[in-house]
Motif scaffolding. Structure first.
Motif, mmCIF file in Angstrom:
data_model
loop_
_atom_site.group_PDB
_atom_site.id
_atom_site.type_symbol
_atom_site.label_atom_id
_atom_site.label_comp_id
_atom_site.label_asym_id
_atom_site.label_seq_id
_atom_site.Cartn_x
_atom_site.Cartn_y
_atom_site.Cartn_z
ATOM 1 N N PHE A 69 0.817 -1.206 0.000
ATOM 2 C CA PHE A 69 0.000 0.000 0.000
ATOM 3 C C PHE A 69 0.857 1.265 0.000
ATOM 4 O O PHE A 69 0.517 2.255 -0.657
ATOM 5 C CB PHE A 69 -0.963 -0.030 1.185
ATOM 6 N N THR A 70 1.972 1.241 0.720
ATOM 7 C CA THR A 70 2.886 2.377 0.671
ATOM 8 C C THR A 70 3.539 2.470 -0.704
ATOM 9 O O THR A 70 3.751 3.572 -1.233
ATOM 10 C CB THR A 70 3.959 2.258 1.769
ATOM 11 N N TYR A 71 3.861 1.342 -1.282
ATOM 12 C CA TYR A 71 4.399 1.301 -2.644
ATOM 13 C C TYR A 71 3.404 1.932 -3.618
ATOM 14 O O TYR A 71 3.780 2.762 -4.474
ATOM 15 C CB TYR A 71 4.677 -0.158 -3.009
ATOM 16 N N ALA A 72 2.125 1.580 -3.484
ATOM 17 C CA ALA A 72 1.091 2.156 -4.345
ATOM 18 C C ALA A 72 0.984 3.664 -4.134
ATOM 19 O O ALA A 72 0.845 4.433 -5.097
ATOM 20 C CB ALA A 72 -0.252 1.477 -4.066
ATOM 21 N N PHE A 142 -3.895 5.197 4.473
ATOM 22 C CA PHE A 142 -4.329 3.870 4.913
ATOM 23 C C PHE A 142 -5.735 3.939 5.509
ATOM 24 O O PHE A 142 -6.533 2.998 5.340
ATOM 25 C CB PHE A 142 -3.351 3.304 5.939
ATOM 26 N N SER A 143 -6.048 5.010 6.197
ATOM 27 C CA SER A 143 -7.386 5.171 6.772
ATOM 28 C C SER A 143 -8.441 5.261 5.678
ATOM 29 O O SER A 143 -9.537 4.701 5.804
ATOM 30 C CB SER A 143 -7.432 6.418 7.656
ATOM 31 N N LYS A 144 -8.130 5.961 4.597
ATOM 32 C CA LYS A 144 -9.070 6.031 3.477
ATOM 33 C C LYS A 144 -9.253 4.656 2.829
ATOM 34 O O LYS A 144 -10.355 4.286 2.440
ATOM 35 C CB LYS A 144 -8.582 7.039 2.446
ATOM 36 N N MET A 207 -9.009 -3.067 2.092
ATOM 37 C CA MET A 207 -7.828 -2.463 1.486
ATOM 38 C C MET A 207 -7.370 -3.292 0.284
ATOM 39 O O MET A 207 -7.048 -2.752 -0.778
ATOM 40 C CB MET A 207 -6.712 -2.338 2.521
ATOM 41 N N ALA A 208 -7.364 -4.618 0.452
ATOM 42 C CA ALA A 208 -7.010 -5.504 -0.662
ATOM 43 C C ALA A 208 -8.028 -5.404 -1.787
ATOM 44 O O ALA A 208 -7.674 -5.400 -2.973
ATOM 45 C CB ALA A 208 -6.907 -6.947 -0.163
ATOM 46 N N ARG A 231 -2.400 -2.179 -10.909
ATOM 47 C CA ARG A 231 -1.860 -3.289 -11.706
ATOM 48 C C ARG A 231 -0.387 -3.524 -11.382
ATOM 49 O O ARG A 231 0.046 -4.668 -11.203
ATOM 50 C CB ARG A 231 -2.035 -2.980 -13.191
ATOM 51 N N GLN A 232 0.387 -2.437 -11.298
ATOM 52 C CA GLN A 232 1.801 -2.565 -10.976
ATOM 53 C C GLN A 232 2.003 -3.156 -9.582
ATOM 54 O O GLN A 232 2.849 -4.030 -9.376
ATOM 55 C CB GLN A 232 2.472 -1.184 -11.059
ATOM 56 N N THR A 233 1.216 -2.685 -8.622
ATOM 57 C CA THR A 233 1.331 -3.174 -7.246
ATOM 58 C C THR A 233 1.024 -4.662 -7.167
ATOM 59 O O THR A 233 1.772 -5.440 -6.559
ATOM 60 C CB THR A 233 0.389 -2.389 -6.322
#
Length: 418
Positions: A69-72, A142-144, A207-208, A231-233
């Motif tokens: 998620f941080t990567y995204a 992350f909350s969103k 989140m997933a 898609r990249q993530t």
């Protein structure tokens, strides 16, 4: 019928409940205190439906499940190409906390190992951001994704920083190659706070599902990420998300996934659903022993494997519901796997059936898998328990057998009669 899918999930948990292999990690105080008996699973579909079983409300720190998620977020802020210059996309072939970089580019192999995750963390909110501002941007994002306000477990941060020598060494290495500009301590505490956000399986499943949904949060409807970033993530998760077990994972389970040392595992089927499982005992690769088995069983039962030749069922598996004389004819179509059956059961739950027989017409069903057929049969059985007479139009034997879990058979209805 509202409890049908949770009942299936409970069965899946029962299949692995007696597995006691693995150990709860003791090098982080907050993890050492976790109850090894925790066992739960949550499915969140891209259409906004949630199904849960077991310890789905237990709170724990997100740990390495935060990495994708941080990567995204970094790619959403800076662009995919800019992030690629800082971190690669290839499996490292080494443990998640190894001090290793690509030989030529001198960058971390991928964002799912600690070196890559620390580097990605330092991109958020700009490389000149201070720790507090950077962490707050991550927390808000992350909350969103979760659809509720998440909080950082300060005691978990303190405990983890006491044993952070390995990550500090990695940060010094990254700084020595100008991959990060912050002081090593600041970089590590920023990353540790990211990993110390408290979540539940419900949070992780939605989140997933947001990644699976192309960046649109299924509950709030807010677009948080672009389709290209998702898609990249997911592509990097598919090849690197399960550490040294990534190859076995793709062969057996076949979906993008990420594990964490808290015992959580997330996965997603693009366009369909997000899944989160929890069991604190870990194997030698740092993955949840029972969590992996849960996903293996679900992939087999539900037909989740990306390499499967099954067609993807859509949200329009119910073709029509018509009243014919005293019968209500429910005509279904297309491929009926878990997603297709879930859509059918959702329609049946919402329909106000009148007196008379409920007849399921599967003559337009192209194909079905074991889970899809099981769900349809159980749905009809529960309608019968509610007092409805039931039947099925099945001229081609699409249901394989009409035997229900209680040993009775679904009555066959002549197509002309329906």
């Amino acid at each position: 019928m509202k409890g049908l899918i949770p009942d299936y999930l409970t069965d899946i948990l029962d299949e692995v409940r007696d597995v006691t292999d693995g150990e709860v990690p003791d090098y982080i105080p907050a993890l050492a205190e976790a109850d090894p008996a925790w066992l739960g699973v949550v499915i969140h579909t891209t259409t906004g439906n949630t199904y849960a079983a077991g310890d789905d409300l237990a709170e724990f720190t997100i740990q390495s499940v935060s990495k994708p998620f941080t990567y995204a977020l970094a790619m959403q802020e800076l662009g995919i190409d800019a992030v690629r210059e800082v971190v690669g996309m290839e499996p490292s072939g080494e443990a998640f906390n190894e001090m290793s970089l690509e030989k030529e580019a001198k960058r971390p192999f991928n964002p799912m190992i600690n070196a890559g995750a620390i580097a990605v963390n330092q991109l958020i909110n700009g490389t000149d951001s201070d720790v507090d501002d950077r962490v707050e941007v991550i927390r808000q994002f992350f909350s969103k994704l979760a659809g509720r306000e998440l909080e950082i477990d300060a005691s978990a941060v303190d405990g983890e920083m006491e044993g952070a020598d390995r990550n500090l060494s990695i940060a010094h290495m990254l700084r020595s190659y100008d991959i990060i500009v912050d002081e090593a301590h600041d970089a590590v505490i920023s990353y540790t706070r990211q990993c110390s956000l408290r979540v539940t399986l419900h949070d992780l499943a939605v989140m997933a599902a947001t990644l699976a949904n192309g960046g649109i949060q299924p509950v709030t409807g807010e677009r948080l990420l672009s389709e290209a970033v998702c898609r990249q993530t997911m592509a990097v998760m598919a090849s690197c998300g399960m550490y040294d077990a990534a190859g076995r994972w793709m062969a057996r389970v076949g979906i993008p996934a990420k594990s964490g040392v808290s015992g959580a595992v997330i996965g997603m089927l693009p366009g369909q659903l997000g899944i989160a499982a929890l069991s604190p005992r870990l194997d030698g690769a740092g993955n949840s022993v029972r969590g992996v088995k849960i996903f293996e069983n679900m992939s087999t039962d539900m037909g989740l494997h990306l390499m499967s030749t099954e067609n993807i069922a859509g949200a329009h598996a119910v073709r029509s519901i018509n009243r014919v004389g005293e019968d209500t004819i429910v005509t279904i179509q297309g491929m009926v796997n878990f997603i297709g059956a879930e859509a059918i059961l959702g329609v049946l739950n919402q329909h106000n059936f009148r007196d008379g027989r409920i007849v399921l017409d599967v003559s337009r069903m192209v194909e079905s898998n074991t889970m899809g057929r099981r769900m349809l049969k159980e749905g009809l059985r529960r309608l019968r328990e509610e007092g409805h007479e039931i039947g099925v139009i099945d001229p081609d034997g699409g249901l394989k057998q009409r035997l229900m879990d209680d040993g009775s058979q679904i009555p066959l209805v002549n197509e002309n009669e329906g």
